[in-house]
Design a protein around this motif. Structure first.
Motif, PDB file in Angstrom:
ATOM      1  N   LEU A   1       0.841  -1.190   0.000  1.00 27.07           N
ATOM      2  CA  LEU A   1       0.000   0.000   0.000  1.00 27.07           C
ATOM      3  C   LEU A   1       0.879   1.244   0.000  1.00 27.07           C
ATOM      4  N   SER A   2       0.546   2.188  -0.851  1.00 30.03           N
ATOM      5  CA  SER A   2       1.317   3.430  -0.898  1.00 30.03           C
ATOM      6  C   SER A   2       0.951   4.306   0.295  1.00 30.03           C
ATOM      7  N   ASN A   3       1.772   5.326   0.537  1.00 36.49           N
ATOM      8  CA  ASN A   3       1.622   6.149   1.728  1.00 36.49           C
ATOM      9  C   ASN A   3       0.638   7.293   1.505  1.00 36.49           C
ATOM     10  N   THR A   4      -0.517   6.989   0.919  1.00 38.43           N
ATOM     11  CA  THR A   4      -1.563   8.000   0.756  1.00 38.43           C
ATOM     12  C   THR A   4      -2.361   8.106   2.049  1.00 38.43           C
ATOM     13  N   LYS A   5      -3.149   9.155   2.170  1.00 34.65           N
ATOM     14  CA  LYS A   5      -3.893   9.419   3.405  1.00 34.65           C
ATOM     15  C   LYS A   5      -4.726   8.206   3.814  1.00 34.65           C
ATOM     16  N   GLY A   6      -4.649   7.848   5.085  1.00 32.49           N
ATOM     17  CA  GLY A   6      -5.421   6.722   5.602  1.00 32.49           C
ATOM     18  C   GLY A   6      -4.750   5.375   5.422  1.00 32.49           C
ATOM     19  N   VAL A   7      -3.448   5.365   5.090  1.00 35.39           N
ATOM     20  CA  VAL A   7      -2.770   4.097   4.809  1.00 35.39           C
ATOM     21  C   VAL A   7      -2.765   3.177   6.027  1.00 35.39           C
ATOM     22  N   GLY A   8      -2.677   3.761   7.227  1.00 29.70           N
ATOM     23  CA  GLY A   8      -2.677   2.942   8.439  1.00 29.70           C
ATOM     24  C   GLY A   8      -3.969   2.161   8.598  1.00 29.70           C
ATOM     25  N   LYS A   9      -5.097   2.827   8.339  1.00 28.62           N
ATOM     26  CA  LYS A   9      -6.402   2.158   8.439  1.00 28.62           C
ATOM     27  C   LYS A   9      -6.523   1.056   7.394  1.00 28.62           C
TER      28      LYS A   9
ATOM     29  N   MET B   1      -5.877   3.280 -12.444  1.00 25.93           N
ATOM     30  CA  MET B   1      -5.173   2.542 -11.404  1.00 25.93           C
ATOM     31  C   MET B   1      -5.429   3.137 -10.026  1.00 25.93           C
ATOM     32  N   CYS B   2      -5.662   2.285  -9.034  1.00 30.38           N
ATOM     33  CA  CYS B   2      -5.874   2.735  -7.659  1.00 30.38           C
ATOM     34  C   CYS B   2      -4.563   3.311  -7.121  1.00 30.38           C
ATOM     35  N   PRO B   3      -4.572   4.533  -6.568  1.00 33.27           N
ATOM     36  CA  PRO B   3      -3.329   5.134  -6.057  1.00 33.27           C
ATOM     37  C   PRO B   3      -2.849   4.505  -4.759  1.00 33.27           C
ATOM     38  N   SER B   4      -3.698   3.687  -4.112  1.00 35.39           N
ATOM     39  CA  SER B   4      -3.314   3.084  -2.842  1.00 35.39           C
ATOM     40  C   SER B   4      -2.562   1.773  -3.051  1.00 35.39           C
ATOM     41  N   CYS B   5      -3.229   0.779  -3.651  1.00 33.76           N
ATOM     42  CA  CYS B   5      -2.572  -0.526  -3.849  1.00 33.76           C
ATOM     43  C   CYS B   5      -1.763  -0.570  -5.135  1.00 33.76           C
ATOM     44  N   GLN B   6      -2.084   0.318  -6.084  1.00 38.93           N
ATOM     45  CA  GLN B   6      -1.390   0.389  -7.374  1.00 38.93           C
ATOM     46  C   GLN B   6      -1.418  -0.953  -8.090  1.00 38.93           C
TER      47      GLN B   6
ATOM     48  N   SER C   1      -5.095  -2.703  -8.414  1.00 40.38           N
ATOM     49  CA  SER C   1      -6.467  -2.824  -8.906  1.00 40.38           C
ATOM     50  C   SER C   1      -6.933  -1.551  -9.591  1.00 40.38           C
ATOM     51  N   LEU C   2      -7.990  -1.694 -10.392  1.00 38.80           N
ATOM     52  CA  LEU C   2      -8.585  -0.542 -11.065  1.00 38.80           C
ATOM     53  C   LEU C   2      -9.689   0.052 -10.212  1.00 38.80           C
ATOM     54  N   LYS C   3      -9.881   1.355 -10.346  1.00 39.05           N
ATOM     55  CA  LYS C   3     -10.967   2.048  -9.653  1.00 39.05           C
ATOM     56  C   LYS C   3     -11.762   2.868 -10.671  1.00 39.05           C
ATOM     57  N   PRO C   4     -13.050   3.058 -10.435  1.00 43.02           N
ATOM     58  CA  PRO C   4     -13.840   3.905 -11.336  1.00 43.02           C
ATOM     59  C   PRO C   4     -13.342   5.341 -11.289  1.00 43.02           C
ATOM     60  N   GLU C   5     -13.412   6.036 -12.390  1.00 37.65           N
ATOM     61  CA  GLU C   5     -13.033   7.446 -12.418  1.00 37.65           C
ATOM     62  C   GLU C   5     -13.895   8.225 -11.431  1.00 37.65           C
ATOM     63  N   GLY C   6     -13.272   9.110 -10.689  1.00 38.22           N
ATOM     64  CA  GLY C   6     -14.001   9.903  -9.691  1.00 38.22           C
ATOM     65  C   GLY C   6     -13.950   9.323  -8.293  1.00 38.22           C
ATOM     66  N   GLU C   7     -13.676   8.012  -8.177  1.00 39.10           N
ATOM     67  CA  GLU C   7     -13.550   7.385  -6.863  1.00 39.10           C
ATOM     68  C   GLU C   7     -12.112   7.554  -6.360  1.00 39.10           C
ATOM     69  N   GLU C   8     -11.957   7.620  -5.033  1.00 41.59           N
ATOM     70  CA  GLU C   8     -10.621   7.825  -4.484  1.00 41.59           C
ATOM     71  C   GLU C   8      -9.756   6.579  -4.585  1.00 41.59           C
ATOM     72  N   PHE C   9     -10.361   5.412  -4.225  1.00 39.28           N
ATOM     73  CA  PHE C   9      -9.612   4.154  -4.233  1.00 39.28           C
ATOM     74  C   PHE C   9     -10.430   3.057  -4.893  1.00 39.28           C
TER      75      PHE C   9
ATOM     76  N   TRP D   1     -11.603  -2.670  -2.857  1.00 44.29           N
ATOM     77  CA  TRP D   1     -11.058  -3.329  -1.676  1.00 44.29           C
ATOM     78  C   TRP D   1     -10.286  -2.378  -0.788  1.00 44.29           C
ATOM     79  N   CYS D   2      -9.598  -1.416  -1.366  1.00 41.90           N
ATOM     80  CA  CYS D   2      -8.904  -0.432  -0.527  1.00 41.90           C
ATOM     81  C   CYS D   2      -9.902   0.395   0.277  1.00 41.90           C
ATOM     82  N   GLU D   3     -11.046   0.722  -0.343  1.00 39.06           N
ATOM     83  CA  GLU D   3     -12.113   1.439   0.373  1.00 39.06           C
ATOM     84  C   GLU D   3     -12.634   0.590   1.525  1.00 39.06           C
ATOM     85  N   LEU D   4     -12.869  -0.706   1.246  1.00 40.04           N
ATOM     86  CA  LEU D   4     -13.380  -1.602   2.288  1.00 40.04           C
ATOM     87  C   LEU D   4     -12.366  -1.781   3.412  1.00 40.04           C
TER      88      LEU D   4
END
Length: 512
Positions: free
Chosen positions: A1-9, A140-145, A147-155, A158-161
């Motif tokens: 997981l990349s060091n984006t906001k909320g990485v600890g959670k 591309m999801c900026p957190s796990c780099q 999986s794919l994410k829909p445009e407009g979504e942050e992650f 699974w990263c959201e979950l």
């Protein structure tokens, strides 16, 4: 997981999912085969083992269940997470000690071979399963780099979950395993949810409600479940929030504000399971051994970290099975590692076969936790070369040597004015580095050391204290193996202290 906001959670939620995945899968296989949960001998540490009765065609059923699991995991995780299922048939009379041990050994070998054939049941459809979203409107999801994410979504999904569950875990009091729903749910296989007190919704009859980290479940739940969920928290606007790493370090009054990433696990565990029980090998003993280890890492860790000196200062990323990964201010982290090793030794009745190895990596709190985990793993590998050791900055020390070094460090800090002579200590540290070649310090170090010692320190007692820290008088005054490490720790403990003392003095003089 990349060091984006909320990485600890997200990391906490992801670690929780991986820790309970063997339970989810074990329940799925037994449910589909028509067996109760007592047939699940153990589940944890990335493995599960169950026993079923043999009947004609059961191998085909197991193959079909493997295919169903493969399809779901490939679709959800794109082949980055997989499960292999191995099995062995045996007769009732082969439950004897020698025969059973041999069968289990064959089972491990079979599972090992199948790891080289992951997803073989879905190879023809692999591309379709991985790319089921299609190429349009996804990125591309900026957190796990991964999986794919829909445009407009942050992650990605699974990263959201993972982030949602990771936020709930510190306050959770119940865990629910279900075949039909869950905060983290694999379609057609099962899922898991965590709930705070008073938030449990209506559950289906086949759901399993477990009390978290408490055993007084009578009239409250179906059983109990241990989860290492200790994290530092704060209260803000009536809400309990998890502190970030910078906030954890701000509370440290002195010394270098560094975070320590620590990984620890049991040495030679595979050998212990395969050879340790010998003539006492049985299904129940293997299950008890596995559950006992998990009880220490999933349950007792929480109790240990409730000690006053550790309370609200340690961030457990994950702990279960036979290993633990936590983050804490560096000095606290070293004390916690020492306590874990001591208590584990006592827990295993001082059995010399059960030992721990640990790796410690120091870095600033903004350092990506993903890379911190990798570096701590590298340090742990160095320690594992010796076994029963801890490694810092590439220096492996036995646990006895490590504890002795910390005791000498504390004694030195009491008897030596480290703040006034910090510059001298740094010079000696530099000398050790300059005169060190191929892991050994040349004789040229001695005249330079004594020159600095007598030029900068007038008191004979303090001279002896520093000399004793670096040289071993019982071993012809050879340079101690841990001298460089101890000087590093002294410099870390005193960084910024003298500067703050000067600032305080300046303010007092100005005011007076």
């Amino acid at each position: 997981l990349s060091n984006t906001k909320g990485v600890g959670k997200r990391l906490r939620g992801k670690s929780f999912f991986l820790s309970v995945l063997p339970v989810i899968l074990g329940r799925f296989f037994l449910r589909e085969l028509g067996y109760p949960m007592v047939n699940l001998l153990y589940a944890g540490g990335g493995k599960f083992q169950f026993v079923i009765g043999y009947e004609e065609g059961v191998e085909q059923k197991l193959d079909e269940l493997q295919r169903r699991v493969d399809e779901v995991l490939v679709k959800e995780f794109g082949g980055h997470l997989g499960v292999v299922l191995g099995w062995r048939r045996f007769k009732g009379r082969e439950l004897g000690v020698n025969e059973l041990g041999e069968k289990i050994h064959e089972l491990y070998e079979e599972t090992g071979r199948k790891k080289f054939q992951k997803f073989s049941t879905v190879l023809e459809n692999f591309d379709r399963l991985v790319n089921y979203l299609g190429p349009d409107n996804y990125e591309m999801c900026p957190s796990c780099q991964v999986s794919l994410k829909p445009e407009g979504e942050e992650f990605c999904k699974w990263c959201e979950l993972f982030q949602e569950v990771g936020e709930k875990i510190p306050r959770a009091e119940y865990v629910v395993f279900s075949s039909e729903m869950g905060d983290l749910y694999l379609e057609g296989i099962g899922g898991v949810s965590v709930y705070a007190k008073g938030q449990i919704p209506y559950t289906l009859p086949e759901d399993t409600l477990l009390l978290l980290n408490r055993t007084d479940f009578e009239d409250k739940a179906d059983g109990f479940f241990f989860l290492a969920n200790t994290v530092p928290t704060k209260e803000e606007k009536g809400k309990i929030l998890v502190k970030d790493f910078e906030e954890m370090l701000e509370e440290e009054e002195e010394g270098y504000k560094l975070l320590a990433f620590v990984k620890m696990d049991v040495d030679n565990l595979g050998f212990i399971f395969s050879q340790g029980l010998r003539e006492d090998y049985s299904i129940s003993r293997v299950a008890t051994l596995s559950r006992s280890l998990d009880l220490f890492f999933s349950g007792y860790i929480n109790t240990l970290l409730q000690k006053e000196e550790f309370k609200n200062k340690v961030y457990v990323v994950y702990s279960g099975g036979d290993d633990v990964f936590f983050c804490a201010p560096w000095e606290i982290a070293l004390k916690v590692a020492k306590e874990i090793e001591r208590d584990f030794t006592e827990y295993t009745c001082y059995n010399r076969c059960f030992t721990l190895s640990a790796g410690v990596f120091f870095q600033k709190p903004t350092y990506p936790i993903r890379f911190g985990a990798d570096k701590a793993e590298e340090e742990k590998d160095i320690a594992k070369a010796d076994k029963n050791s801890i490694s810092l900055w590439g220096y492996p020390l036995s646990w006895d040597a490590f504890k002795n070094a910390l005791e000498r460090l504390n004694e030195f800090m009491k008897n030596f004015d480290v703040h006034s002579h910090r510059t001298l200590l740094y010079r000696i540290y530099t000398l050790l580095r300059v005169y060190k070649k191929d892991g050994k310090v040349s004789l040229g170090f001695y005249p330079m050391f004594y020159y600095q010692l007598h030029r900068n320190i007038k008191g004979e007692e303090e001279q002896k204290e520093l000399e004793k820290l670096i040289l071993d008088p019982k071993n012809d005054y050879n340079i101690r193996d841990d001298a460089e490490l101890l000087l590093k720790l002294v410099l870390m403990k005193t960084r910024g202290v003298s500067e703050r003392a000067k600032e305080k003095s300046y303010i007092l003089n100005k005011g007076g």
